[in-house]
Design a protein around this motif. Structure first.
Motif, PDB file in Angstrom:
ATOM      1  N   ALA A 122      33.367 -20.274  28.585  1.00 58.18           N
ATOM      2  CA  ALA A 122      34.510 -20.024  27.821  1.00 58.18           C
ATOM      3  C   ALA A 122      34.470 -19.410  26.320  1.00 58.18           C
ATOM      4  O   ALA A 122      35.047 -18.885  25.965  1.00 58.18           O
ATOM      5  CB  ALA A 122      35.307 -21.389  27.667  1.00 58.18           C
ATOM      6  N   THR A 123      33.105 -19.788  26.201  1.00 61.50           N
ATOM      7  CA  THR A 123      32.774 -19.485  24.643  1.00 61.50           C
ATOM      8  C   THR A 123      31.569 -18.216  24.515  1.00 61.50           C
ATOM      9  O   THR A 123      30.728 -18.134  23.785  1.00 61.50           O
ATOM     10  CB  THR A 123      32.321 -20.388  23.695  1.00 61.50           C
ATOM     11  OG1 THR A 123      30.992 -21.143  24.457  1.00 61.50           O
ATOM     12  CG2 THR A 123      33.772 -21.215  23.635  1.00 61.50           C
ATOM     13  N   ALA A 124      31.502 -17.532  25.881  1.00 63.68           N
ATOM     14  CA  ALA A 124      30.294 -16.819  26.027  1.00 63.68           C
ATOM     15  C   ALA A 124      30.066 -15.712  24.802  1.00 63.68           C
ATOM     16  O   ALA A 124      31.032 -14.937  24.460  1.00 63.68           O
ATOM     17  CB  ALA A 124      30.404 -15.807  27.248  1.00 63.68           C
ATOM     18  N   ALA A 210      25.951 -19.072  34.165  1.00 60.39           N
ATOM     19  CA  ALA A 210      25.697 -17.636  34.966  1.00 60.39           C
ATOM     20  C   ALA A 210      26.659 -17.353  35.902  1.00 60.39           C
ATOM     21  O   ALA A 210      27.177 -16.104  36.142  1.00 60.39           O
ATOM     22  CB  ALA A 210      24.313 -17.701  35.362  1.00 60.39           C
ATOM     23  N   ALA A 211      26.774 -18.255  37.002  1.00 56.96           N
ATOM     24  CA  ALA A 211      27.690 -18.264  37.963  1.00 56.96           C
ATOM     25  C   ALA A 211      29.338 -17.998  37.582  1.00 56.96           C
ATOM     26  O   ALA A 211      29.911 -17.059  38.073  1.00 56.96           O
ATOM     27  CB  ALA A 211      27.730 -19.628  38.939  1.00 56.96           C
ATOM     28  N   LEU A 212      29.655 -18.633  36.543  1.00 54.25           N
ATOM     29  CA  LEU A 212      31.069 -18.309  35.953  1.00 54.25           C
ATOM     30  C   LEU A 212      31.063 -16.977  35.337  1.00 54.25           C
ATOM     31  O   LEU A 212      32.112 -16.684  35.500  1.00 54.25           O
ATOM     32  CB  LEU A 212      31.239 -19.645  34.741  1.00 54.25           C
ATOM     33  CG  LEU A 212      31.945 -20.650  35.445  1.00 54.25           C
ATOM     34  CD1 LEU A 212      31.680 -21.828  34.304  1.00 54.25           C
ATOM     35  CD2 LEU A 212      33.335 -20.442  35.824  1.00 54.25           C
ATOM     36  N   LEU A 213      30.032 -16.830  34.655  1.00 51.60           N
ATOM     37  CA  LEU A 213      30.073 -15.272  33.986  1.00 51.60           C
ATOM     38  C   LEU A 213      30.192 -14.096  35.091  1.00 51.60           C
ATOM     39  O   LEU A 213      30.874 -13.338  34.984  1.00 51.60           O
ATOM     40  CB  LEU A 213      29.216 -14.997  33.022  1.00 51.60           C
ATOM     41  CG  LEU A 213      29.160 -16.065  31.762  1.00 51.60           C
ATOM     42  CD1 LEU A 213      27.754 -15.618  30.887  1.00 51.60           C
ATOM     43  CD2 LEU A 213      30.324 -15.692  30.978  1.00 51.60           C
ATOM     44  N   LEU A 235      39.902 -19.456  34.166  1.00 50.43           N
ATOM     45  CA  LEU A 235      38.733 -20.264  34.069  1.00 50.43           C
ATOM     46  C   LEU A 235      38.515 -21.200  35.066  1.00 50.43           C
ATOM     47  O   LEU A 235      37.726 -21.285  36.163  1.00 50.43           O
ATOM     48  CB  LEU A 235      38.353 -20.636  32.630  1.00 50.43           C
ATOM     49  CG  LEU A 235      36.683 -20.950  32.662  1.00 50.43           C
ATOM     50  CD1 LEU A 235      35.853 -19.897  32.689  1.00 50.43           C
ATOM     51  CD2 LEU A 235      36.765 -21.750  31.138  1.00 50.43           C
ATOM     52  N   LEU A 236      39.558 -22.095  35.010  1.00 46.09           N
ATOM     53  CA  LEU A 236      39.503 -23.410  35.541  1.00 46.09           C
ATOM     54  C   LEU A 236      39.852 -23.307  37.295  1.00 46.09           C
ATOM     55  O   LEU A 236      39.412 -23.775  38.206  1.00 46.09           O
ATOM     56  CB  LEU A 236      40.202 -24.426  35.239  1.00 46.09           C
ATOM     57  CG  LEU A 236      39.567 -24.987  33.869  1.00 46.09           C
ATOM     58  CD1 LEU A 236      40.690 -26.073  33.442  1.00 46.09           C
ATOM     59  CD2 LEU A 236      38.069 -25.421  34.125  1.00 46.09           C
ATOM     60  N   ARG A 237      41.077 -22.441  37.317  1.00 37.84           N
ATOM     61  CA  ARG A 237      41.702 -22.114  39.013  1.00 37.84           C
ATOM     62  C   ARG A 237      40.964 -21.113  39.442  1.00 37.84           C
ATOM     63  O   ARG A 237      40.778 -21.287  40.791  1.00 37.84           O
ATOM     64  CB  ARG A 237      43.132 -21.730  38.770  1.00 37.84           C
ATOM     65  CG  ARG A 237      44.185 -23.078  38.156  1.00 37.84           C
ATOM     66  CD  ARG A 237      44.633 -23.742  39.614  1.00 37.84           C
ATOM     67  NE  ARG A 237      45.383 -24.948  39.330  1.00 37.84           N
ATOM     68  CZ  ARG A 237      46.497 -24.998  39.102  1.00 37.84           C
ATOM     69  NH1 ARG A 237      47.209 -23.913  39.123  1.00 37.84           N
ATOM     70  NH2 ARG A 237      47.160 -26.191  38.671  1.00 37.84           N
ATOM     71  N   HIS A 238      40.702 -20.188  39.091  1.00 41.61           N
ATOM     72  CA  HIS A 238      40.189 -18.859  39.765  1.00 41.61           C
ATOM     73  C   HIS A 238      38.690 -18.942  39.662  1.00 41.61           C
ATOM     74  O   HIS A 238      37.962 -18.734  40.859  1.00 41.61           O
ATOM     75  CB  HIS A 238      40.815 -17.583  39.335  1.00 41.61           C
ATOM     76  CG  HIS A 238      42.241 -17.927  39.756  1.00 41.61           C
ATOM     77  ND1 HIS A 238      42.916 -17.448  40.621  1.00 41.61           N
ATOM     78  CD2 HIS A 238      43.354 -18.352  38.795  1.00 41.61           C
ATOM     79  CE1 HIS A 238      44.153 -17.547  40.722  1.00 41.61           C
ATOM     80  NE2 HIS A 238      44.483 -18.113  39.608  1.00 41.61           N
TER      81      HIS A 238
END
Lengths: 323, 569
Positions: A122-124, A210-213, A235-238
Motif C-alpha cells: 500500500a505504501t510501495a 512482491a505478489a501484491l505489487l 487492495l484488499l478485495r481484488h
C-alpha cells in the motif's frame, strides 16, 4: 489427479528411503561409541561388548542396515540407546510439541508477514515501505538461535514476563484447571513461537509484497480502479485475494524451515520437541533415535508439501492437475 | 457543548457500569488459571530441582549417572549411609538406613539387622533375601554394574533369616563397612528376580521403579521432568517436603536461568564465578558452600596415540611431562577461570579428602627450569619458529576436550598460551562426548582435559583411576608405576594408625607428582543455590540431595506450587 497423487506418493517413499539411508550411514560413520558417553564415565569393555551385542551393533554394517530397513518397513523404529525405550514412544511424546510450536509459529509468521506485506504494497516506494524492507531483510538474515537468546534474555531474564524454558510448568500443570493449562501452555509457547514466527514473517512479508505489487499491475485491478473503487478496497478485495495464492505455496516450504529451525530454538528454550530430541540423539550417538527422528521429520515435511500442493490446486485452477 | 457532553457522560457511565463485570470476568479467569489449593500446612511443599541431564534408567546397578544417583537417593535406601563427616573409615560415622544396627561377628564377617518396619512401596517387607539378591545382581557380569569392581573383596552375602543379612569379606581393610554399604542400593527381589540379567539395562522396572525410600516415583515425562512424591508411610519418618520435581535442563547456563527466574528452586552446583554472581544477585536465592568431590586435570597419554604397544613420542619421556608441568602456572589459571570456587590441589585429590595437609611435594611453577629440562632432553627450537624440535619432530600435541564444557575450553586456551612460552605448540581438539569417551578408551589422543567426580574416599577415588589396575577402564593415560600401585594398595588395605595411613597416601601422591602423568589443575569447592523459602537446608558433600527429606518449607513461606497436592499415596 489420481495418477499425479500416485506419482507423488512413490516420490515420497523414495525420499523417505533416501533420508533413512543417508541418516543411517552418516550416524554410523560418525566417530564415537554410543555406550561410551564420555571419558568421565568409563565402561568396562566387556559391558560395552554386551551392549553392542544386545543392540546388534556387533554385526556388519550392511546387515545392520538391512535389519534396520526391514524393521522400519514394519513401523518398528527400534529402541533408543539413551532413553532405553522404543523410539516410537519417544517420538510420540515429542512430535505433538513440535507440531504445536510449528503451528503457532506458522500462524504468527502468516499474520505478521501478510500484514507487513500489505502495508508495504500500500505504501510501495515510500519511506515506510523502504524502512520495512530494510527491517524485514535484516530480521530474515538473523540466525534463529540468536533471536531466541535475545528474546529469552529480554522477556525471560530481565522483564520476567515469560518462562525461560519448557513447554509447560511441570510443577503446576497437572493441578491447573483447563483454562489454567491453556494459559500455561500459551505462556511457554510465546517465546519459541515468536522466535520462529518473527523470522518466518520477515520472509513472508517480502513474498507478500512482491505478489501484491505484481497483482496490482494486472488488468483486473486497473478495471477495478477505473470503476471508481477506493484504493483500500482494490487492495484488499481484488489484489490481495490473488496475491494469497503464491503465499499458500510457501506453507510447504515453511515446514522444513520450521522443523530445522526448531532444532536450535527447541534447544535454547528446552522445548521437548523433535528438534531437541534429534539434537540430543546426535550428541549421544543414539543411532535408532537419530534415524527415527530424521525419518519422521522427513515424513512430516513430505506430507506437508503434499497438503500445500493440494491447497494450491484448490485455490488456483491454473495449477490444477487434470487427468 | 452540553448536548455533546451528555453522550460522553452516558458513555462514561456505561463504561463504569461495565467495570465490575470486567473485573468479575478477570477474577474468574484468574481463578480459572490458578491451581486448586489442595495442600496446606506442614507436609506440603514442592522443591523443583534444575537437573543437568536426564537419567536413562532408574535401576541402580546398571547406571552410575550422577542424576540417576540423585534420584536413587530418594527411592532406594542402602543398609547404612555415610554421615555428614563423610568419614569412610570404620563404621562409627555411618548412619542406619535399612539396617537398624550391625555388628562384626569376627574380623571378616559383618552382620546387619534389618529394620522390620522397612517396606517396599508395594507394601512388601524389605528382607535379608533382598540384600543377598542385590549383592548377586551387582556382582553379576551380565548386569555390568559400574560398582562391580569395588565389590571384589566381599566374598559373599547370605540371608541368615528374613531380617539378618551376613556379609563375608575375603580380607580385612579399614573401609570394609563402606564397601558393604556404599555401593549397594537394596533392590526388590520379588519384582526383579524374573527379569533376565542381560536385559536389566532396558528393563521396564528402570522407568517405573518401586523403591523403599522416602519418596516414590509419580511421573517421568522424558525431556521434561521427573516427579517424586513423599511416601507418607516411610518407616524413618515422613519427609517434610511433599514433592520433588527434577526439571531436565542439560545446559548449565540455562539451568541457572531456571533457578534465577524462580522456575526452579535449587541447583546443586553453580560451577563458575559468573553463575555464582548471578545467583547471589537474585534476592530469592540462598547460596550454600560445601566441599567438592570433583577435580580437573590435563592427562598425558603415556602410550602412542592409537597404539598402546609403543610409548608416546613426547609423553613417554617422564622429563618432558615434568617440564610441561613446571611450565604451567596453575594458580593463575585457577584464579582466571574459577576464582575462589576451586583450589589447586597437590595431586589428584578433591577438597573433601583430608590429604591436603601436610601438603605433598609437588613440581614447582618454574618456566626457566622447564625450558632447561626440555633443552637437556634435546628439545631445542633450531629454526626459530617458537616451537622446539627433536630429531625433526616438533614439540606439538593436541589437547582433546568435550565440546560441551566451557570451563575446559577456557583451560585449554590458557594451557595453549602458557605452554607456547616454553616452545610447545598445542592444538585444541574439541569433540562430542561419545567421541571423547571412545578415543579416551582406545588411547587415541595425545593429551586430554578430563575431570573426575569421585567417591568420598581416595581408596576408590585414586585407586580406581590412576593405578595400573585401572588401565583399560578409567586410567586413560595408561600410567603404570609399581611403586605407586604398592603405596595405594598399602594405604587402602593396610592396617595402621591414621597418621601412618596418611603418610602412605602422601608418599603415593608424591610419586604421582614426580611422574607427572597429569597436571592436576583444580579441585572444586561447590556452591549450591536454593530458594530462600526452604528451611533446614543441609547438604552432604558426597551426595547433595541425600538429606532433602529433612528440609522444610514453612507454611507461611509457601508459594503456588507448594500447595499442589502430591498424587495420593
Amino acid at each position: 489427479m489420481a495418477a499425479w497423487l500416485v506419482r507423488r506418493l512413490v516420490a515420497a517413499l523414495a525420499i523417505l528411503w533416501t533420508v533413512a539411508t543417508l541418516t543411517f550411514v552418516a550416524i554410523h560413520v560418525a566417530p564415537g561409541d554410543p555406550f561410551l558417553p564420555s571419558a568421565e564415565r568409563p565402561v568396562d569393555p566387556a559391558v560395552v561388548a554386551t551392549l553392542h551385542r544386545r543392540f546388534g551393533l556387533d554385526r556388519p554394517l550392511p546387515e545392520q542396515y538391512a535389519r534396520y530397513l526391514a524393521a522400519v518397513a514394519t513401523g518398528d523404529l527400534g529402541v533408543s540407546f539413551s532413553q532405553r525405550r522404543p523410539v516410537a514412544a519417544a517420538i510420540r511424546d515429542a512430535l505433538p510439541h513440535t507440531l504445536l510450536l510449528a503451528a503457532a509459529a506458522l500462524l504468527l509468521d502468516y499474520v505478521i508477514g501478510i500484514a507487513i506485506g500489505l502495508v508495504q504494497a500500500a505504501t510501495a516506494g515510500r519511506r515506510l515501505d523502504e524502512a520495512l524492507t530494510v527491517v524485514t531483510l535484516m530480521i530474515a538474515s538473523l540466525p534463529a538461535f540468536w533471536v531466541a537468546l535475545v528474546l529469552l534474555l529480554v522477556f525471560g531474564g530481565w522483564l520476567h514476563w515469560l518462562p525461560v524454558a519448557g513447554a509447560y510448568d511441570p510443577a503446576l500443570y497437572d493441578a491447573l484447571p483447563f483454562a489454567g493449562r491453556i494459559a500455561d501452555r500459551l505462556r511457554h509457547l510465546a517465546l519459541p513461537a515468536a522466535t520462529l514466527g518473527i523470522l518466518g514473517a520477515a520472509a513472508t512479508a517480502r513474498y507478500q509484497r512482491a505478489a501484491l505489487l505484481e497483482a496490482l499491475g494486472q488488468e483486473y485491478v486497473r478495471t477495478a480502479r477505473a470503476k471508481g473503487l477506493d484504493e483500500r478496497r482494490v487492495l484488499l478485495r481484488h489484489a490481495w485475494r490473488n496475491a494469497l495464492v503464491p503465499i499458500t505455496a510457501l506453507v510447504g516450504l515453511a515446514l522444513p524451515f520450521l522443523l530445522t529451525g526448531a532444532v536450535l530454538v527447541e534447544t535454547v528454550f528446552a522445548w521437548p520437541g523433535m528438534g531437541r530430541l534429534a539434537a540430543d540423539a546426535i550428541t549421544l550417538r543414539d543411532y535408532p533415535l537419530v534415524t527415527g527422528t530424521a525419518v519422521t521429520a522427513c515424513a512430516v515435511v513430505v506430507l506437508g508439501s503434499l497438503v500445500a500442493d493440494l491447497l494450491l490446486q484448490a485455490a488456483d485452477p491454473r495449477v490444477r492437475v487434470h487427468g | 457543548m452540553k448536548s455533546f457532553a451528555m453522550p460522553q457522560t452516558s458513555q462514561a457511565g456505561r463504561a463504569i457500569r461495565v467495570i465490575p463485570f470486567a473485573l468479575a470476568l478477570a477474577l474468574a479467569l484468574a481463578a480459572g488459571c490458578r491451581p486448586a489449593d489442595a495442600c496446606r500446612g506442614e507436609g506440603c511443599g514442592t522443591l523443583v530441582i534444575a537437573a543437568l541431564g536426564e537419567p536413562a534408567t532408574l535401576l541402580p546397578p546398571v547406571t552410575d549417572q550422577q542424576l540417576a544417583r540423585d534420584v536413587h537417593d530418594q527411592l532406594f535406601l542402602k543398609l547404612a549411609d555415610v554421615g555428614m563427616s563423610a568419614n569412610t573409615v570404620g563404621d562409627s560415622d555411618f548412619e542406619p538406613q535399612l539396617a537398624r544396627r550391625w555388628e562384626w561377628e569376627d574380623s571378616l564377617t559383618l552382620v546387619f539387622d534389618l529394620n522390620p518396619a522397612a517396606r517396599w512401596q508395594d507394601g512388601r517387607p524389605v528382607t535379608a533375601g533382598d540384600v543377598a539378591f542385590t549383592f548377586a545382581a551387582y556382582t553379576d557380569s551380565q548386569v555390568g554394574s559400574p560398582a562391580r569392581p569395588a565389590l571384589t573383596r566381599i566374598a559373599g552375602v547370605t540371608a541368615r533369616d528374613s531380617l539378618t543379612a551376613v556379609f563375608r569379606f575375603s580380607q580385612t581393610y579399614p573401609e570394609m563397612f563402606y564397601t558393604a554399604v556404599h555401593h549397594l542400593r537394596i533392590l526388590p527381589e520379588h519384582l526383579l528376580r524374573d527379569v533376565p540379567r542381560d536385559r536389566w539395562s532396558t528393563a521396564a522396572f528402570g522407568r517405573t521403579p518401586v523403591g523403599n525410600g522416602p519418596y516414590r516415583l509419580v511421573s517421568w515425562t522424558p525431556g521434561v521432568a521427573l516427579t517424586l512424591a513423599a511416601d507418607t508411610g516411610f518407616f524413618l519418618g515422613r519427609p517434610h517436603i511433599a514433592r520433588l520435581v527434577w526439571r531436565f535442563q542439560p545446559d548449565l547456563a540455562a539451568a541457572v536461568n531456571l533457578v534465577v527466574a524462580g522456575e526452579a528452586d535449587a541447583i546443586e552446583i553453580l560451577v563458575t564465578p559468573d553463575n555464582v554472581q548471578r545467583a547471589r544477585a537474585a534476592p530469592h536465592l540462598r547460596l550454600y558452600e560445601y566441599p567438592g568431590l570433583a577435580y580437573g586435570y590435563l592427562g598425558f597419554n603415556l602410550r602412542a596415540n592409537g597404539d598402546p604397544s609403543r610409548p608416546h613420542p613426547l609423553f613417554g619421556d617422564r622429563d618432558v611431562r615434568r617440564a610441561l608441568t613446571m611450565a604451567v602456572d596453575r594458580e593463575r589459571m585457577r584464579a582466571s577461570a574459577l576464582g575462589d570456587l576451586a583450589k589447586v590441589p597437590p595431586g589428584p585429590i578433591v577438597t573433601l579428602w583430608p590429604l591436603w595437609e601436610p601438603r605433598p611435594r609437588e613440581l614447582p611453577f618454574d618456566t626457566a627450569a622447564a625450558a632447561r629440562l626440555l633443552t637437556e632432553r634435546g628439545w631445542v627450537d633450531r629454526n626459530g619458529d617458537g616451537v622446539r624440535e627433536k630429531a625433526g619432530m616438533p614439540l606439538a600435541f593436541g589437547i582433546m576436550l568435550p565440546s560441551t564444557s566451557g570451563l575446559r575450553r577456557q583451560y585449554a586456551r590458557l594451557l595453549q598460551e602458557q605452554l607456547a612460552a616454553v616452545g610447545a605448540k598445542v592444538a585444541i581438539d574439541e569433540v562430542d562426548g561419545p567421541v571423547h569417551g571412545e578415543r579416551a578408551a582406545a588411547g587415541r589422543f595425545d593429551a586430554y582435559l578430563g575431570g573426575w567426580n569421585v567417591d568420598p574416599t581416595p581408596s576408590t577415588g585414586i585407586g580406581g583411576t590412576w593405578t595400573s589396575a585401572a588401565v583399560g577402564l578409567a586410567n586413560h593415560v595408561r600410567y603404570a608405576n609399581p611403586a605407586f600401585d604398592d603405596l595405594i594398595a598399602r594405604a587402602t588395605t593396610g592396617a595402621g594408625s591414621p597418621d601412618s595411613v596418611r603418610a602412605l597416601w602422601q608418599r603415593a601422591l608424591e610419586v604421582f607428582n614426580d611422574d607427572a602423568p597429569a597436571i592436576v589443575l583444580f579441585a572444586m569447592d561447590n556452591v549450591a543455590a536454593v530458594h530462600a523459602r526452604v528451611a533446614d537446608v543441609r547438604i552432604r558433600p558426597d551426595s547433595h540431595w541425600a538429606l532433602v527429606r529433612t528440609w522444610r518449607i514453612p507454611a507461611d513461606r509457601m508459594i503456588e506450587r507448594d500447595r499442589v497436592a502430591p498424587a495420593a499415596n
